[in-house]
Design a protein around this motif. Structure first.
Motif, PDB file in Angstrom:
ATOM      1  N   THR A 105      10.588  66.395 -32.087  1.00  0.00           N
ATOM      2  CA  THR A 105       8.926  66.255 -33.004  1.00  0.00           C
ATOM      3  C   THR A 105       9.022  67.536 -33.001  1.00  0.00           C
ATOM      4  O   THR A 105       8.314  68.617 -33.681  1.00  0.00           O
ATOM      5  CB  THR A 105       8.401  65.135 -32.985  1.00  0.00           C
ATOM      6  OG1 THR A 105       8.292  64.196 -33.429  1.00  0.00           O
ATOM      7  CG2 THR A 105       6.608  66.030 -33.533  1.00  0.00           C
ATOM      8  N   LEU A 106       9.441  67.952 -31.446  1.00  0.00           N
ATOM      9  CA  LEU A 106       8.603  69.311 -30.231  1.00  0.00           C
ATOM     10  C   LEU A 106       9.501  70.468 -31.434  1.00  0.00           C
ATOM     11  O   LEU A 106       9.286  71.394 -31.239  1.00  0.00           O
ATOM     12  CB  LEU A 106       8.858  69.492 -29.056  1.00  0.00           C
ATOM     13  CG  LEU A 106       8.451  70.822 -28.261  1.00  0.00           C
ATOM     14  CD1 LEU A 106       7.053  71.069 -28.097  1.00  0.00           C
ATOM     15  CD2 LEU A 106       9.065  70.175 -26.763  1.00  0.00           C
ATOM     16  N   ILE A 107      10.809  70.058 -31.821  1.00  0.00           N
ATOM     17  CA  ILE A 107      11.525  70.839 -31.491  1.00  0.00           C
ATOM     18  C   ILE A 107      11.314  71.193 -33.183  1.00  0.00           C
ATOM     19  O   ILE A 107      11.373  72.581 -33.702  1.00  0.00           O
ATOM     20  CB  ILE A 107      13.123  69.825 -31.821  1.00  0.00           C
ATOM     21  CG1 ILE A 107      13.790  70.717 -30.328  1.00  0.00           C
ATOM     22  CG2 ILE A 107      14.327  71.260 -33.271  1.00  0.00           C
ATOM     23  CD1 ILE A 107      14.963  69.991 -30.283  1.00  0.00           C
ATOM     24  N   VAL A 108      10.769  70.927 -34.122  1.00  0.00           N
ATOM     25  CA  VAL A 108      10.062  70.676 -35.260  1.00  0.00           C
ATOM     26  C   VAL A 108       9.270  71.343 -35.389  1.00  0.00           C
ATOM     27  O   VAL A 108       8.975  72.775 -36.066  1.00  0.00           O
ATOM     28  CB  VAL A 108       9.843  69.452 -36.484  1.00  0.00           C
ATOM     29  CG1 VAL A 108       9.515  69.433 -37.668  1.00  0.00           C
ATOM     30  CG2 VAL A 108      11.468  68.909 -36.700  1.00  0.00           C
ATOM     31  N   GLU A 109       8.410  71.001 -34.652  1.00  0.00           N
ATOM     32  CA  GLU A 109       6.631  72.415 -34.937  1.00  0.00           C
ATOM     33  C   GLU A 109       6.854  72.988 -33.694  1.00  0.00           C
ATOM     34  O   GLU A 109       6.676  74.299 -34.360  1.00  0.00           O
ATOM     35  CB  GLU A 109       5.903  71.654 -33.102  1.00  0.00           C
ATOM     36  CG  GLU A 109       5.492  70.016 -34.440  1.00  0.00           C
ATOM     37  CD  GLU A 109       4.701  69.081 -32.925  1.00  0.00           C
ATOM     38  OE1 GLU A 109       4.823  69.327 -32.046  1.00  0.00           O
ATOM     39  OE2 GLU A 109       4.112  68.264 -33.274  1.00  0.00           O
ATOM     40  N   SER A 110       7.830  73.410 -32.874  1.00  0.00           N
ATOM     41  CA  SER A 110       8.626  74.774 -32.769  1.00  0.00           C
ATOM     42  C   SER A 110       8.879  75.328 -33.585  1.00  0.00           C
ATOM     43  O   SER A 110       8.193  76.992 -34.228  1.00  0.00           O
ATOM     44  CB  SER A 110       9.353  74.939 -31.218  1.00  0.00           C
ATOM     45  OG  SER A 110       8.410  73.944 -30.067  1.00  0.00           O
ATOM     46  N   LEU A 111       9.651  75.382 -34.068  1.00  0.00           N
ATOM     47  CA  LEU A 111      10.642  75.920 -34.924  1.00  0.00           C
ATOM     48  C   LEU A 111       9.266  76.611 -36.651  1.00  0.00           C
ATOM     49  O   LEU A 111       9.967  77.367 -37.444  1.00  0.00           O
ATOM     50  CB  LEU A 111      12.138  75.585 -35.542  1.00  0.00           C
ATOM     51  CG  LEU A 111      13.256  74.708 -34.838  1.00  0.00           C
ATOM     52  CD1 LEU A 111      14.199  74.376 -35.881  1.00  0.00           C
ATOM     53  CD2 LEU A 111      13.300  76.484 -34.658  1.00  0.00           C
ATOM     54  N   THR A 112       8.765  75.384 -37.556  1.00  0.00           N
ATOM     55  CA  THR A 112       7.478  75.574 -37.859  1.00  0.00           C
ATOM     56  C   THR A 112       6.717  76.830 -37.425  1.00  0.00           C
ATOM     57  O   THR A 112       6.990  77.903 -38.881  1.00  0.00           O
ATOM     58  CB  THR A 112       7.489  74.716 -38.848  1.00  0.00           C
ATOM     59  OG1 THR A 112       7.810  73.025 -38.849  1.00  0.00           O
ATOM     60  CG2 THR A 112       5.762  74.806 -39.316  1.00  0.00           C
ATOM     61  N   GLU A 113       7.049  77.352 -35.997  1.00  0.00           N
ATOM     62  CA  GLU A 113       6.307  78.367 -35.835  1.00  0.00           C
ATOM     63  C   GLU A 113       6.602  79.192 -35.976  1.00  0.00           C
ATOM     64  O   GLU A 113       6.226  80.278 -36.174  1.00  0.00           O
ATOM     65  CB  GLU A 113       5.371  78.558 -34.544  1.00  0.00           C
ATOM     66  CG  GLU A 113       3.954  78.398 -34.597  1.00  0.00           C
ATOM     67  CD  GLU A 113       2.833  78.321 -34.771  1.00  0.00           C
ATOM     68  OE1 GLU A 113       2.342  79.705 -35.544  1.00  0.00           O
ATOM     69  OE2 GLU A 113       2.526  77.482 -35.132  1.00  0.00           O
TER      70      GLU A 113
END
Length: 156
Positions: A105-113
């Motif tokens: 989830t952290l990876i997804v949130e980071s990449l979204t940003e």
């Protein structure tokens, strides 16, 4: 209009370099998050995720270098201190994450940003006729969209 040595409007190149420095700060936080989850991951999916996180942080490290070199190509100085990174980053910081779903989830949130920042740079670089930055952002976006899709598929 004054042009720099690579034929770009000096003011537009400076603005793009500032935006790239912001991206650089965000990528450094993302990179460090990946290192942290690589080191700290636990559980039944350890072996698969440990390898995947290493693949991602190796890629992020390469992109950090590409971004910094592009800032230099545009005639500016890349950010290079942790203080600069923390002050300029919007990517969430992950601390002591060892659970698989939280890590992904952290990876997804980071990449979204990161994708938001890259799309804004893509628009500006097109406007500035800066094909070098434009091409880099386009490549980053294509790869990261696929990674988000894969990570979200893993989460579901």
């Amino acid at each position: 209009m004054k042009l720099n040595s690579i034929g770009l409007d000096i003011q537009k190149a400076k603005e793009l370099a500032n935006d790239l420095n912001n991206l650089l700060a965000n990528f450094q936080i993302y990179y460090q998050n990946l290192r942290g989850i690589h080191w700290n991951i636990k559980g039944k999916r350890f072996f698969d995720l440990h390898v995947k996180f290493e693949e991602l942080y190796t890629d992020a490290n390469m992109k950090v270098d590409l971004i910094a070199e592009r800032v230099l190509t545009l005639g500016e100085t890349p950010l290079h201190t942790f203080t600069d990174y923390i002050e300029n980053a919007q990517v969430p910081v992950g601390k002591n994450i060892s659970q698989d779903e939280k890590a992904v989830t952290l990876i997804v949130e980071s990449l979204t940003e990161l994708l938001k920042i890259e799309r804004a740079i893509l628009d500006k670089s097109g406007d500035a006729n800066d094909e070098g930055t434009n091409s880099m952002m386009s490549d980053f976006i294509t790869e990261q969209e696929k990674t988000v899709w894969m990570m979200k598929a893993w989460l579901s």
